[in-house]
Write an enzyme that holds these catalytic residues in place. Structure first.
Site, PDB file in Angstrom:
ATOM      1  N   TYR A 163      20.191  -4.102  -2.696  1.00  0.00           N
ATOM      2  CA  TYR A 163      19.416  -4.791  -1.658  1.00  0.00           C
ATOM      3  C   TYR A 163      20.162  -5.987  -1.036  1.00  0.00           C
ATOM      4  CZ  TYR A 163      15.364  -7.278   0.313  1.00  0.00           C
ATOM      5  OH  TYR A 163      14.479  -7.923   1.140  1.00  0.00           O
ATOM      6  N   ALA A 207       5.676 -10.741  -6.958  1.00  0.00           N
ATOM      7  CA  ALA A 207       5.037 -11.497  -8.040  1.00  0.00           C
ATOM      8  C   ALA A 207       3.684 -12.130  -7.661  1.00  0.00           C
ATOM      9  CB  ALA A 207       5.996 -12.548  -8.574  1.00  0.00           C
TER      10      ALA A 207
HETATM   11  P1  NAD Z   1       7.243  -4.120   3.932  1.00  0.00           P
HETATM   12  O1  NAD Z   1       7.723  -3.082   2.958  1.00  0.00           O
HETATM   13  O2  NAD Z   1       5.828  -4.529   3.874  1.00  0.00           O
HETATM   14  O3  NAD Z   1       7.574  -3.670   5.419  1.00  0.00           O
HETATM   15  C1  NAD Z   1       8.733  -2.966   5.771  1.00  0.00           C
HETATM   16  C2  NAD Z   1       8.317  -1.822   6.666  1.00  0.00           C
HETATM   17  O4  NAD Z   1       9.498  -1.124   7.097  1.00  0.00           O
HETATM   18  C3  NAD Z   1       7.448  -0.773   5.945  1.00  0.00           C
HETATM   19  O5  NAD Z   1       6.204  -0.650   6.600  1.00  0.00           O
HETATM   20  C4  NAD Z   1       8.262   0.494   6.021  1.00  0.00           C
HETATM   21  O6  NAD Z   1       7.472   1.665   6.221  1.00  0.00           O
HETATM   22  C5  NAD Z   1       9.145   0.224   7.229  1.00  0.00           C
HETATM   23  N1  NAD Z   1      10.331   1.075   7.217  1.00  0.00           N
HETATM   24  C6  NAD Z   1      11.129   1.389   6.169  1.00  0.00           C
HETATM   25  N2  NAD Z   1      12.081   2.225   6.570  1.00  0.00           N
HETATM   26  C7  NAD Z   1      11.892   2.452   7.884  1.00  0.00           C
HETATM   27  C8  NAD Z   1      12.551   3.273   8.836  1.00  0.00           C
HETATM   28  N3  NAD Z   1      13.598   4.010   8.512  1.00  0.00           N
HETATM   29  N4  NAD Z   1      12.073   3.271  10.096  1.00  0.00           N
HETATM   30  C9  NAD Z   1      10.974   2.538  10.453  1.00  0.00           C
HETATM   31  N5  NAD Z   1      10.313   1.765   9.577  1.00  0.00           N
HETATM   32  C10 NAD Z   1      10.768   1.724   8.317  1.00  0.00           C
HETATM   33  O7  NAD Z   1       8.213  -5.380   3.738  1.00  0.00           O
HETATM   34  P2  NAD Z   1       8.041  -6.867   4.274  1.00  0.00           P
HETATM   35  O8  NAD Z   1       7.688  -7.704   3.128  1.00  0.00           O
HETATM   36  O9  NAD Z   1       7.192  -6.887   5.482  1.00  0.00           O
HETATM   37  O10 NAD Z   1       9.552  -7.189   4.678  1.00  0.00           O
HETATM   38  C11 NAD Z   1      10.010  -7.181   6.030  1.00  0.00           C
HETATM   39  C12 NAD Z   1      11.488  -7.542   6.052  1.00  0.00           C
HETATM   40  O11 NAD Z   1      11.677  -8.812   5.459  1.00  0.00           O
HETATM   41  C13 NAD Z   1      12.390  -6.575   5.293  1.00  0.00           C
HETATM   42  O12 NAD Z   1      13.624  -6.459   5.935  1.00  0.00           O
HETATM   43  C14 NAD Z   1      12.600  -7.290   3.979  1.00  0.00           C
HETATM   44  O13 NAD Z   1      13.781  -6.880   3.342  1.00  0.00           O
HETATM   45  C15 NAD Z   1      12.641  -8.730   4.427  1.00  0.00           C
HETATM   46  N6  NAD Z   1      12.312  -9.675   3.350  1.00  0.00           N
HETATM   47  C16 NAD Z   1      11.047  -9.723   2.857  1.00  0.00           C
HETATM   48  C17 NAD Z   1      10.766 -10.612   1.825  1.00  0.00           C
HETATM   49  C18 NAD Z   1       9.368 -10.711   1.242  1.00  0.00           C
HETATM   50  O14 NAD Z   1       9.167 -11.519   0.341  1.00  0.00           O
HETATM   51  N7  NAD Z   1       8.396  -9.941   1.703  1.00  0.00           N
HETATM   52  C19 NAD Z   1      11.764 -11.442   1.301  1.00  0.00           C
HETATM   53  C20 NAD Z   1      13.045 -11.346   1.820  1.00  0.00           C
HETATM   54  C21 NAD Z   1      13.304 -10.474   2.870  1.00  0.00           C
END
Ligand code: NAD
Length: 350
Positions: A163, A207
């Site tokens: 990741y 978490a």
């Molecule tokens: P999430 O899993 O709720 O949302 C991500 C969405 O991306 C999902 O709905 C998934 O279906 C969609 N997705 C995955 N592959 C795809 C594809 N090939 N085409 C189209 N859609 C696709 O995650 P989140 O918490 O909303 O995170 C959003 C972004 O923020 C991500 O890049 C994640 O890595 C980053 N991020 C989140 C956190 C956190 O704490 N939530 C922390 C650091 C970084």
């Protein structure tokens, strides 16, 4: 210290400029879609690969497309006519997911690679990439009593396997699209985001949601016990979702931050044991704790150094953990009730 209020989409754009949000069926993408919709943006294109009924939030009046953004053709369709593109799409989850499914995490590189190229070809004005604190050098995170991570701590690189490396590489792709091709990119390194409308069960939850759910279930069942992953001394900071979407908007529209990765996180450091105590006090219950040392625990400690965001934007995420967690806890309580009643809930399987 910045003197003027930071620019946002609302101050920089016309309300009929087309905004594209990838990953809009998920937690942060869904909240960002709602923010722009509530501000009166009339043309928002929300995109996710999940079938529409499984999106966490569907915002009425928003064009919602089910497309797999790892496919170049789908990216081209998504970016048609766009002025701004936000990439919040990734195959990800909490520690339980990213330690177990490193290949899936790495494959998210296809999303950013194809989406940014399509955005460039469509002539978009700005492109946003959601990076992560997992991009930081893990050797700096081996002690719970951690020094907060500043932006320069990503290099020399030793990111989280899978990741974290994907995030670091995709950041670099964004930086080169600015350097070589002149497209404005923005990159935020999120530190643990939590709040209502995030996944709370099924293997991808993080978490805060997992702990709220465990406390709610233990309270409801009368079996007042909780199992904590690791030894509970791991430390983290947690950012409330409203701060996250405001931060995305401000970072995206800041000239000084073009192609410059920046922390977007809270600097209120707590241990996982503290987080459990907080959830217990919100729920009005005390649980007997046991620990699972074999469960995924991630790095020993991680916090966000907010010196850069404070100095450039004159702002940092400020929702106190207790206030944000109370809202999250109440929302998950409602979800647990809905699930018992057989109603639709927010859930993603790992
Ligand atoms: P999430 O899993 O709720 O949302 C991500 C969405 O991306 C999902 O709905 C998934 O279906 C969609 N997705 C995955 N592959 C795809 C594809 N090939 N085409 C189209 N859609 C696709 O995650 P989140 O918490 O909303 O995170 C959003 C972004 O923020 C991500 O890049 C994640 O890595 C980053 N991020 C989140 C956190 C956190 O704490 N939530 C922390 C650091 C970084």
């Amino acid at each position: 210290m910045a003197t003027r209020k930071p620019a946002t989409a609302a101050t920089m754009r016309n309300k009929d400029d087309l905004i594209v949000i990838g990953g809009a069926g998920g937690f942060i993408g869904g909240a960002l879609t709602r923010r722009f919709h509530d501000q009166g943006f009339a043309r928002i294109r929300a995109v996710d690969k999940k079938p529409l009924p499984r999106w966490y939030q569907r915002v009425p009046g928003v064009e919602s497309l089910c497309l797999d953004l790892s496919d170049p053709g789908a990216c081209e369709r998504a970016c048609e006519g766009a002025v701004e593109v936000y990439n919040l799409a990734a195959d990800m989850g909490g520690m339980g997911f990213i330690e177990r499914f490193r290949i899936e995490c790495l494959r998210s590189i296809l999303i950013n690679t194809n989406l940014i190229e399509a955005a460039y070809r469509a002539g978009v004005d700005r492109y946003f990439f959601a990076s992560s604190a997992c991009a930081y050098n893990t050797l700096l995170q081996q002690d719970p009593d951690v020094r907060a991570l500043k932006e320069s701590d990503a290099y020399p690189a030793m990111a989280e396997r899978g990741y974290g490396w994907e995030k670091l590489m995709s950041e670099m792709v964004c930086q080169e699209y600015t350097a070589e091709r002149g497209m404005k990119t923005a990159i935020a390194r999120f530190h643990n985001v939590y709040g209502p409308w995030g996944t709370w069960d099924g293997g991808r939850e993080k978490a805060p949601a997992a702990i709220c759910r465990k406390v709610i279930e233990a309270k409801g069942s009368g079996d007042h016990r909780i199992t904590i992953w690791g030894d509970g001394t791991q430390t983290r900071s947690f950012m409330y979702i409203d701060d996250c979407v405001l931060g995305i908007d401000r970072i995206m529209h800041c000239e000084r931050l073009v192609a410059t990765p920046i922390n977007l996180g809270s600097d209120e450091l707590v241990s996982i044991n503290d987080l459990v105590s907080l959830a217990e006090s919100i729920g009005g219950v005390r649980l007997k704790r046991s620990y699972d040392p074999g469960a995924p625990r991630g790095v020993a400690g991680r916090n966000s150094d907010n010196t850069m965001i404070r100095s450039i934007l004159g702002w940092e995420p400020g929702t106190p953990l207790r206030a944000g967690l109370a809202k999250t806890y109440r929302w998950i309580e409602g979800q647990v009730r809905d699930r018992r009643a057989g109603r639709h809930t927010v859930k993603d399987e790992a």
